[in-house]
Scaffold this motif. Sequence first.
Motif, PDB file in Angstrom:
ATOM      1  N   ASP A   1       0.819  -0.586  -0.154  1.00  0.00           N
ATOM      2  CA  ASP A   1       0.115   0.065  -0.232  1.00  0.00           C
ATOM      3  C   ASP A   1       1.155   1.600   0.480  1.00  0.00           C
ATOM      4  OD1 ASP A   1      -1.992  -1.689  -0.278  1.00  0.00           O
ATOM      5  OD2 ASP A   1      -2.355  -1.744   2.521  1.00  0.00           O
ATOM      6  N   GLU A   2       0.644   2.902  -0.011  1.00  0.00           N
ATOM      7  CA  GLU A   2       0.505   3.713   0.169  1.00  0.00           C
ATOM      8  C   GLU A   2       1.494   3.876   1.854  1.00  0.00           C
ATOM      9  OE1 GLU A   2       0.116   8.479  -0.832  1.00  0.00           O
ATOM     10  OE2 GLU A   2      -1.447   7.145  -1.446  1.00  0.00           O
ATOM     11  N   LEU A   3       2.772   4.192   0.812  1.00  0.00           N
ATOM     12  CA  LEU A   3       3.937   4.524   2.105  1.00  0.00           C
ATOM     13  C   LEU A   3       3.317   5.800   2.560  1.00  0.00           C
ATOM     14  CD1 LEU A   3       6.822   2.198   1.361  1.00  0.00           C
ATOM     15  CD2 LEU A   3       5.175   1.346   3.080  1.00  0.00           C
ATOM     16  N   PRO A   4       4.205   6.007   4.153  1.00  0.00           N
ATOM     17  CA  PRO A   4       3.929   7.507   4.589  1.00  0.00           C
ATOM     18  C   PRO A   4       5.235   8.126   3.861  1.00  0.00           C
ATOM     19  CG  PRO A   4       4.287   6.092   6.210  1.00  0.00           C
ATOM     20  CD  PRO A   4       3.900   5.263   4.933  1.00  0.00           C
ATOM     21  N   ALA A   5       5.193   9.397   3.998  1.00  0.00           N
ATOM     22  CA  ALA A   5       6.367  10.036   3.291  1.00  0.00           C
ATOM     23  C   ALA A   5       7.600   9.754   4.609  1.00  0.00           C
ATOM     24  CB  ALA A   5       6.408  11.628   2.911  1.00  0.00           C
ATOM     25  N   PRO A   6       9.024   9.937   4.450  1.00  0.00           N
ATOM     26  CA  PRO A   6       9.526   9.728   5.126  1.00  0.00           C
ATOM     27  C   PRO A   6      10.040  11.299   6.086  1.00  0.00           C
ATOM     28  CG  PRO A   6      11.060  10.475   3.452  1.00  0.00           C
ATOM     29  CD  PRO A   6       9.920  10.007   2.718  1.00  0.00           C
TER      30      PRO A   6
ATOM     31  N   PRO B   1      10.732  14.807  10.333  1.00  0.00           N
ATOM     32  CA  PRO B   1      11.188  13.544  10.394  1.00  0.00           C
ATOM     33  C   PRO B   1       9.629  12.823  10.506  1.00  0.00           C
ATOM     34  CG  PRO B   1      12.822  13.932  11.786  1.00  0.00           C
ATOM     35  CD  PRO B   1      11.654  14.973  11.608  1.00  0.00           C
ATOM     36  N   GLU B   2       8.996  11.820   9.400  1.00  0.00           N
ATOM     37  CA  GLU B   2       8.759  10.634  10.125  1.00  0.00           C
ATOM     38  C   GLU B   2       9.202   9.723  10.913  1.00  0.00           C
ATOM     39  OE1 GLU B   2       5.768  10.482  10.907  1.00  0.00           O
ATOM     40  OE2 GLU B   2       4.673  10.880   9.175  1.00  0.00           O
ATOM     41  N   GLU B   3       7.910   9.608  11.890  1.00  0.00           N
ATOM     42  CA  GLU B   3       8.310   8.212  12.187  1.00  0.00           C
ATOM     43  C   GLU B   3       7.237   7.212  12.830  1.00  0.00           C
ATOM     44  OE1 GLU B   3      10.834   7.609  17.203  1.00  0.00           O
ATOM     45  OE2 GLU B   3       8.704   9.145  16.655  1.00  0.00           O
ATOM     46  N   THR B   4       7.371   5.874  12.202  1.00  0.00           N
ATOM     47  CA  THR B   4       6.404   5.051  11.991  1.00  0.00           C
ATOM     48  C   THR B   4       6.549   4.068  13.079  1.00  0.00           C
ATOM     49  OG1 THR B   4       5.667   6.530  10.017  1.00  0.00           O
ATOM     50  CG2 THR B   4       5.160   3.472  10.008  1.00  0.00           C
ATOM     51  N   PRO B   5       5.814   3.179  13.327  1.00  0.00           N
ATOM     52  CA  PRO B   5       5.903   1.367  13.994  1.00  0.00           C
ATOM     53  C   PRO B   5       6.166   0.842  12.551  1.00  0.00           C
ATOM     54  CG  PRO B   5       3.991   2.640  14.634  1.00  0.00           C
ATOM     55  CD  PRO B   5       4.293   3.625  13.725  1.00  0.00           C
TER      56      PRO B   5
ATOM     57  N   THR C   1      12.393   5.294  10.598  1.00  0.00           N
ATOM     58  CA  THR C   1      11.811   6.811   9.157  1.00  0.00           C
ATOM     59  C   THR C   1      11.452   5.638   8.482  1.00  0.00           C
ATOM     60  OG1 THR C   1      12.943   7.904  10.253  1.00  0.00           O
ATOM     61  CG2 THR C   1      12.642   8.240   7.582  1.00  0.00           C
ATOM     62  N   PRO C   2      10.078   5.870   7.469  1.00  0.00           N
ATOM     63  CA  PRO C   2       9.866   4.963   7.161  1.00  0.00           C
ATOM     64  C   PRO C   2      10.888   5.172   5.101  1.00  0.00           C
ATOM     65  CG  PRO C   2       7.855   6.699   6.845  1.00  0.00           C
ATOM     66  CD  PRO C   2       9.044   6.748   7.940  1.00  0.00           C
ATOM     67  N   ALA C   3      11.352   4.715   4.787  1.00  0.00           N
ATOM     68  CA  ALA C   3      12.299   4.589   3.797  1.00  0.00           C
ATOM     69  C   ALA C   3      13.152   3.820   3.676  1.00  0.00           C
ATOM     70  CB  ALA C   3      13.192   6.453   3.849  1.00  0.00           C
ATOM     71  N   ASP C   4      13.389   3.536   3.087  1.00  0.00           N
ATOM     72  CA  ASP C   4      14.681   2.178   2.840  1.00  0.00           C
ATOM     73  C   ASP C   4      14.523   0.638   3.251  1.00  0.00           C
ATOM     74  OD1 ASP C   4      16.299   3.895   0.702  1.00  0.00           O
ATOM     75  OD2 ASP C   4      17.139   5.116   2.651  1.00  0.00           O
ATOM     76  N   LEU C   5      13.023   0.425   3.028  1.00  0.00           N
ATOM     77  CA  LEU C   5      12.678  -0.467   3.776  1.00  0.00           C
ATOM     78  C   LEU C   5      13.299  -1.849   3.604  1.00  0.00           C
ATOM     79  CD1 LEU C   5       8.961   0.565   4.613  1.00  0.00           C
ATOM     80  CD2 LEU C   5      10.847   0.598   6.309  1.00  0.00           C
ATOM     81  N   GLU C   6      13.545  -1.857   2.566  1.00  0.00           N
ATOM     82  CA  GLU C   6      13.956  -3.364   1.774  1.00  0.00           C
ATOM     83  C   GLU C   6      15.076  -3.433   2.076  1.00  0.00           C
ATOM     84  OE1 GLU C   6      14.616  -6.063  -1.785  1.00  0.00           O
ATOM     85  OE2 GLU C   6      13.390  -4.577  -2.192  1.00  0.00           O
TER      86      GLU C   6
ATOM     87  N   ASP D   1      17.923   7.364   9.748  1.00  0.00           N
ATOM     88  CA  ASP D   1      17.054   7.230   9.882  1.00  0.00           C
ATOM     89  C   ASP D   1      16.569   7.889  11.206  1.00  0.00           C
ATOM     90  OD1 ASP D   1      14.553   4.961   9.920  1.00  0.00           O
ATOM     91  OD2 ASP D   1      14.815   5.152  12.168  1.00  0.00           O
ATOM     92  N   VAL D   2      15.720   8.511  11.649  1.00  0.00           N
ATOM     93  CA  VAL D   2      15.554   9.429  13.157  1.00  0.00           C
ATOM     94  C   VAL D   2      15.874   7.939  14.276  1.00  0.00           C
ATOM     95  CG1 VAL D   2      13.548   9.955  13.108  1.00  0.00           C
ATOM     96  CG2 VAL D   2      13.236   7.604  13.923  1.00  0.00           C
ATOM     97  N   GLY D   3      16.151   7.186  13.932  1.00  0.00           N
ATOM     98  CA  GLY D   3      17.333   5.927  15.344  1.00  0.00           C
ATOM     99  C   GLY D   3      18.937   5.272  14.514  1.00  0.00           C
ATOM    100  N   ARG D   4      19.464   5.786  15.269  1.00  0.00           N
ATOM    101  CA  ARG D   4      20.793   5.251  15.227  1.00  0.00           C
ATOM    102  C   ARG D   4      21.297   3.859  14.719  1.00  0.00           C
ATOM    103  NH1 ARG D   4      21.313   6.040  20.018  1.00  0.00           N
ATOM    104  NH2 ARG D   4      22.194   4.545  21.509  1.00  0.00           N
ATOM    105  N   HIS D   5      20.397   2.920  15.140  1.00  0.00           N
ATOM    106  CA  HIS D   5      19.978   1.308  15.239  1.00  0.00           C
ATOM    107  C   HIS D   5      19.820   1.472  13.926  1.00  0.00           C
ATOM    108  CE1 HIS D   5      17.301   2.628  17.692  1.00  0.00           C
ATOM    109  NE2 HIS D   5      17.230   0.492  17.418  1.00  0.00           N
TER     110      HIS D   5
END
Length: 276
Positions: free
Chosen positions: A3-8, A30-34, A50-55, A180-184
């Motif tokens: 489905d359509e993903l939120p923007a980062p 930045p977006e922060e998404t579960p 952050t909802p980017a580079d998910l693969e 990403d919002v998280g360093r790890h």
Amino acid sequence: MTDELPAPSIRVPCVARRNDAASDSFRVIPEETPIAFTYGGSTHAVMMATPADLEDFSLGFALTEGLIDSADEAGEFEIVSSDAGIELRSWLAGGRQEAYAARKRSMAGPTGCGLCGIESLEQASRPLPVLDNALRVPAVALIAAMDRLPGAQPLNRETRAVHAAAFWAPGDDALIVREDVGRHNALDKLAGALARQGVSAAQGVVLMTSRVSVELVQKAARIGAPVIAAVSAPTALAVRTAEKCGVTLVAVVRGRDFEIFTHPERILEQVSSHVA
């Protein structure tokens, strides 16, 4: 089916105080998404990211958490987005899915830190590979690579609120960067990007825009990166872990200055040790 993903990142209104006066303004944040990682239908972890580079994120997470040893074992993959968040659904290949099913668990990880998918204190310090790598890195080249990192962070230029993890190989000016919002999370995404591009982490340096906590050293060691360099200081456990697993830990990289905490032989042209 994806489905359509939120923007980062998104543009939000705010009231800005400048020069002792307040006015309506806006800021890009930045977006922060579960984001849930599931394997064979079982949830392993839920990260705020952050909802980017998910693969890249899915593959890198599986690699750095020791669920698989190579990209060939990643198996089928699907992204499913909903109002509640994003699921990264994986079905590990070969015997990996069966091995995972034997130790499946469910837990949630916060944005700032966390060791995912562990059941006991002993697993928090599970064995890491010991890197015996002959890579040598000129100090001036390392400084130059770190200087290029801010220019390779488009999301941070927009938001001033995300971390980056980058890979740099001596002799090559190019950087592979994930944010990403998280360093790890950023490091997991980088690990996945390297695996998908067929780049060996053993041939270069991981650069981080954050402090170095133990999970960053663990993840670097699992992908075979012999050097990790960061702009901020390490934790004591990160130093002990890097020493034990053969990772060169360079931190507090500011301008032409830095500090080497473990295995300094990989960094050339370094300043002689200070004797009190």
